[in-house]
Design an enzyme around this catalytic site. Structure first.
Site, PDB file in Angstrom:
ATOM      1  N   CYS A   1       0.872  -1.034  -0.064  1.00  0.00           N
ATOM      2  CA  CYS A   1      -0.099   0.086   0.045  1.00  0.00           C
ATOM      3  C   CYS A   1       0.993   1.304   0.052  1.00  0.00           C
ATOM      4  O   CYS A   1       2.093   0.989   0.114  1.00  0.00           O
ATOM      5  CB  CYS A   1      -0.863   0.051   1.285  1.00  0.00           C
TER       6      CYS A   1
ATOM      7  N   ARG B   1       1.360   1.563  -5.944  1.00  0.00           N
ATOM      8  CA  ARG B   1       1.602   0.701  -4.779  1.00  0.00           C
ATOM      9  C   ARG B   1       0.469  -0.149  -4.435  1.00  0.00           C
ATOM     10  O   ARG B   1       0.337  -1.019  -3.603  1.00  0.00           O
ATOM     11  CB  ARG B   1       2.322   1.656  -3.945  1.00  0.00           C
TER      12      ARG B   1
ATOM     13  N   TRP C   1      -3.758  -1.873  -1.201  1.00  0.00           N
ATOM     14  CA  TRP C   1      -3.716  -3.227  -2.043  1.00  0.00           C
ATOM     15  C   TRP C   1      -4.193  -4.104  -0.923  1.00  0.00           C
ATOM     16  O   TRP C   1      -3.693  -4.498  -0.150  1.00  0.00           O
ATOM     17  CB  TRP C   1      -2.445  -3.461  -2.369  1.00  0.00           C
TER      18      TRP C   1
ATOM     19  N   GLY D   1       1.302  -3.539   5.434  1.00  0.00           N
ATOM     20  CA  GLY D   1       2.114  -4.504   5.997  1.00  0.00           C
ATOM     21  C   GLY D   1       0.848  -5.330   6.356  1.00  0.00           C
ATOM     22  O   GLY D   1      -0.287  -5.291   5.975  1.00  0.00           O
TER      23      GLY D   1
ATOM     24  N   GLU E   1      10.414 -13.550 -19.634  1.00  0.00           N
ATOM     25  CA  GLU E   1       9.916 -12.079 -19.319  1.00  0.00           C
ATOM     26  C   GLU E   1       8.770 -11.619 -20.240  1.00  0.00           C
ATOM     27  O   GLU E   1       8.062 -10.757 -19.740  1.00  0.00           O
ATOM     28  CB  GLU E   1      11.324 -11.254 -19.410  1.00  0.00           C
TER      29      GLU E   1
ATOM     30  N   LYS F   1       5.360  -9.894 -19.081  1.00  0.00           N
ATOM     31  CA  LYS F   1       4.586  -8.774 -19.396  1.00  0.00           C
ATOM     32  C   LYS F   1       3.259  -8.858 -19.955  1.00  0.00           C
ATOM     33  O   LYS F   1       2.543  -7.965 -19.593  1.00  0.00           O
ATOM     34  CB  LYS F   1       5.806  -8.246 -20.437  1.00  0.00           C
TER      35      LYS F   1
ATOM     36  N   HIS G   1       7.798 -31.003 -25.873  1.00  0.00           N
ATOM     37  CA  HIS G   1       7.500 -31.894 -24.637  1.00  0.00           C
ATOM     38  C   HIS G   1       5.991 -31.676 -23.788  1.00  0.00           C
ATOM     39  O   HIS G   1       6.189 -31.392 -22.563  1.00  0.00           O
ATOM     40  CB  HIS G   1       8.607 -31.727 -23.682  1.00  0.00           C
TER      41      HIS G   1
ATOM     42  N   LYS H   1       3.130  -2.373  -7.440  1.00  0.00           N
ATOM     43  CA  LYS H   1       4.382  -2.323  -7.992  1.00  0.00           C
ATOM     44  C   LYS H   1       5.510  -3.063  -7.423  1.00  0.00           C
ATOM     45  O   LYS H   1       6.569  -3.620  -7.821  1.00  0.00           O
ATOM     46  CB  LYS H   1       4.825  -0.979  -8.047  1.00  0.00           C
TER      47      LYS H   1
HETATM   48  C1  AGP Z   1       7.285  -7.260 -13.123  1.00  0.00           C
HETATM   49  O1  AGP Z   1       6.694  -6.669 -14.071  1.00  0.00           O
HETATM   50  C2  AGP Z   1       6.189  -7.258 -12.158  1.00  0.00           C
HETATM   51  N1  AGP Z   1       5.945  -6.057 -11.721  1.00  0.00           N
HETATM   52  C3  AGP Z   1       7.016  -7.985 -10.496  1.00  0.00           C
HETATM   53  O2  AGP Z   1       7.266  -9.329 -11.094  1.00  0.00           O
HETATM   54  C4  AGP Z   1       8.327  -7.434 -10.209  1.00  0.00           C
HETATM   55  O3  AGP Z   1       9.317  -7.818 -11.138  1.00  0.00           O
HETATM   56  C5  AGP Z   1       8.457  -8.237  -9.008  1.00  0.00           C
HETATM   57  O4  AGP Z   1       7.412  -8.048  -8.121  1.00  0.00           O
HETATM   58  C6  AGP Z   1       9.892  -7.759  -8.330  1.00  0.00           C
HETATM   59  O5  AGP Z   1       9.931  -6.502  -8.089  1.00  0.00           O
HETATM   60  P1  AGP Z   1      11.432  -5.657  -7.510  1.00  0.00           P
HETATM   61  O6  AGP Z   1      12.218  -5.849  -8.708  1.00  0.00           O
HETATM   62  O7  AGP Z   1      10.816  -4.553  -7.156  1.00  0.00           O
HETATM   63  O8  AGP Z   1      11.850  -6.560  -6.368  1.00  0.00           O
END
Ligand code: AGP
Length: 617
Positions: free
Chosen positions: A2, A27, A75, A102, A490, A494, A513, A612
């Protein structure tokens, strides 16, 4: 996780808080609220489910005037998103307000005990329980005494808490005083001359002040508009230093871009250069990473490396594994941070652990750091956010210098992480057996990256047309080999996290496989297949998909026009050294997922259910 913002000063608190929440919305964004102490000395609370815009509307219709306040964008962890579950929460007296980032793990026990004493709760949250608990210890009377009692009440309540917190607390009896405290969730103090700020990260306050104090775990901060004092949970005074924020307010804004994600994709030529600036040692045909805090002898003695991360950072670690093993011949283990913290792998004394994190606050990665240190290993951080918890608790490391990454989908942080890992691989390799000639070639290749990434970004419109063409796809496969196996993972991450379709990444040969069962006319397969040592094998795999009528999108080296004969779509990227290719080949995947999601009307910067930085376990 949050976002928290607090304010004490001369301005209208609610406007400062709303502005800060809007910069912290990445956040968490399922509900938000403010609590201010108004001119009459009463707590005024406004809370709304939905985005901060809904709260702004509410406050416009039903103002909350006052010069001290706390606020929160949520969140949800305990209790669904709703007006009632939104923070701030009040204690039983209705005079104390609290915001919290938290998880209070023992909240049910605390709640039952309070309920037995007659406490009634309006929400389903753990946070309201903490507000009530603090209230039970506070029986302040006059103002001077009230400050001490409020700090004491916070301290006594936190002593009973099991879990993590970053909190802000105000009480209407003490209208120009705020208490903050943190354990496991970030909290930073913004230092103005006659105003003070509390926030989950500096992005919320950088437009007001560039001076910040990053709180450490188990610290409590006492704030007045013109005073700061920091104590430990145990009650001792704590020293602190005021840092200067390393980015400007403009960098934390979208500028002329429709979304932060697109802005951050476009920033990559600059952010990649920032990642290697000052770190290319031409005279040694090597790299310099001063922050590692390891002597050349210690670096030469490293005989095993563990790379930990989550999500995109984990994918960067996977590229790093191939790079370091290829250039330095040092065995590398990649560990999912949330697994490493419990797995208890056998490591020897010359193992160095790296934790990779954009935010520097991901709780699983922080836990992996602490587990590595608990076992006596040197733990180094590759982190973007200056002053973040992981950056401060690491035994050293390298900042990415990407600038703030606001879009929930990581983009520039990935290419910067891989760039720094390439520098690390070069440094370690040149300390072992890599030749001067090889090192010089790598340095030249690294310097070329920004220009090459720019060339790819210039294809954004062509990539958008591909995203439109396949926009009805219910799923998508991403396939790559060697250095681009992680790129495939990756690309899939995305796509899934911002467009919500099923997407999976695979080592290309794995298609046979089981994965090939997913191939159909509706499901496009994206092949990352530059003209490298495994190109011909990728062509065979693409043919297997084509033979089953699966649409194919190929990313390959410019000039390699033969794929136009067999692939449905071809995206060209500049030639580069095989080890660095993921830095280029990921860019079309970022753009493809961005345009695909926009075409589907998804909220690219704030995808559903996500945040984020994941500071809850
Ligand atoms: C990636 O696009 C996501 N937002 C998420 O997987 C992120 O990479 C992961 O939570 C790690 O975050 P950080 O690099 O801030 O530790």
């Amino acid at each position: 996780m949050c976002g928290i913002v607090g304010y004490l000063g001369k301005k209208q608190a609610s406007q400062v808080l709303l502005h800060g929440l809007e910069r912290l919305e990445y956040r968490g964004y399922d509900s938000s609220g403010v609590a201010v102490v108004d001119e009459a000395g009463d707590i005024q609370v406004r809370k709304k489910e939905g985005r901060v815009a809904a709260l702004r509307q509410e406050i416009q219709e039903n103002p909350a005037q006052g010069q001290i306040g706390i606020s929160h964008t949520r969140w949800a962890t305990h209790g669904e998103p709703s007006d009632t579950n939104a923070h701030p929460h009040l204690d039983r007296s209705g005079k104390l307000a609290l915001v919290h980032n938290g998880v209070i793990e023992n909240y049910l026990q605390l709640r039952d005990r309070l309920a037995q004493d007659g406490h009634e709760f309006r929400s389903e949250t753990d946070t309201e329980v903490l507000a009530h608990l603090i209230g039970t210890f506070y029986d302040g009377s006059d103002e001077a005494d009230g400050q001490l009692r409020l700090v004491g009440a916070v301290r006594e309540a936190l002593a009973q808490v099991v879990g993590t917190y970053g909190i802000g607390v105000i009480h209407e009896d003490i209208p120009d005083f705020m208490v903050g405290a943190r354990l496991g969730s970030p909290l930073v103090v913004g230092v103005g001359k006659t105003e003070k700020f509390l926030a989950s990260d500096v992005g919320a306050i950088v437009s007001h002040t560039q001076e910040a104090i990053y709180l450490s775990d188990r610290e409590i901060v006492l704030l007045k508009p013109d005073e700061i004092s920091i104590e430990t949970l145990e009650g001792d005074l704590a020293d602190y230093e005021v840092s200067t924020v390393d980015f400007t307010p403009e960098q934390a804004e979208k500028g002329n871009f429709p979304h932060y994600m697109l802005k951050e994709i476009h920033e990559q030529p600059v952010s990649i250069e920032n990642a290697f600036r000052g770190r290319l040692a031409d005279s040694q045909a090597s790299a310099v990473l001063g922050g590692l805090n390891l002597t050349p002898r210690e670096l030469r003695d490293v005989d095993r490396i563990v790379l930990c991360g989550c999500g995109t950072a984990l994918h960067a670690a996977m590229v790093g594994e191939y790079m370091i093993e290829s250039l330095a011949r040092i065995p590398v283990e990649v560990e999912v941070a949330s697994e490493f913290r419990y797995r208890n792998p056998p490591l020897d004394k010359n193992t160095v652990v790296f934790v990779i994190s954009q935010s520097g606050e991901t709780i699983d990665t922080l836990a992996a750091l602490r587990e590595g240190q608990r076992k006596g290993h040197r733990v180094l951080g590759l982190v973007n956010s200056v002053g973040s918890t992981i950056a401060r608790e690491s035994d050293g490391g390298s900042y990415l210098h990407s600038g703030p990454e606001i879009g929930v989908a990581a983009t520039k942080s990935f290419t910067s992480q891989v760039t720094v890992l390439a520098l690390l691989a070069l440094l370690l390799g040149r300390m072992r057996h890599l030749s001067v000639d090889y090192g010089q070639k790598m340095l030249a290749e690294i310097r070329e990256l920004p220009k090459k990434v720019e060339q790819i970004i210039n294809q954004s419109e062509a990539i958008r047309r591909i995203a439109v063409k396949y926009n009805e796809a219910p799923a998508m496969l991403f396939l790559g080999r060697q250095f681009n196996y992680a790129t495939a993972l990756e690309g899939a991450l995305k796509m899934k996290e911002i467009s919500y379709i099923f997407a999976s990444g695979h080592a290309s040969a794995e298609l046979k496989h089981g994965v090939i069962a997913l191939v159909s006319e509706e499901v496009p397969s994206v092949f990352i297949m530059p003209k490298d040592s495994v190109y011909e094998k990728n062509v065979s795999t693409l043919e297997e998909v084509k033979a089953r009528k699966g649409p194919t999108i190929a990313i390959t080296t410019e000039g390699n026009s033969e794929l136009e004969r067999i692939a449905d779509e071809v995206i060209y990227i500049p030639e580069c050294h095989e080890t660095l290719n993921p830095i280029l080949s990921v860019v079309p995947l970022q753009l493809l997922s961005y345009h695909f999601a926009v075409e589907r009307g998804c909220d690219v910067d704030k995808p559903r259910n996500l945040a984020k930085s994941v500071t809850v376990e």
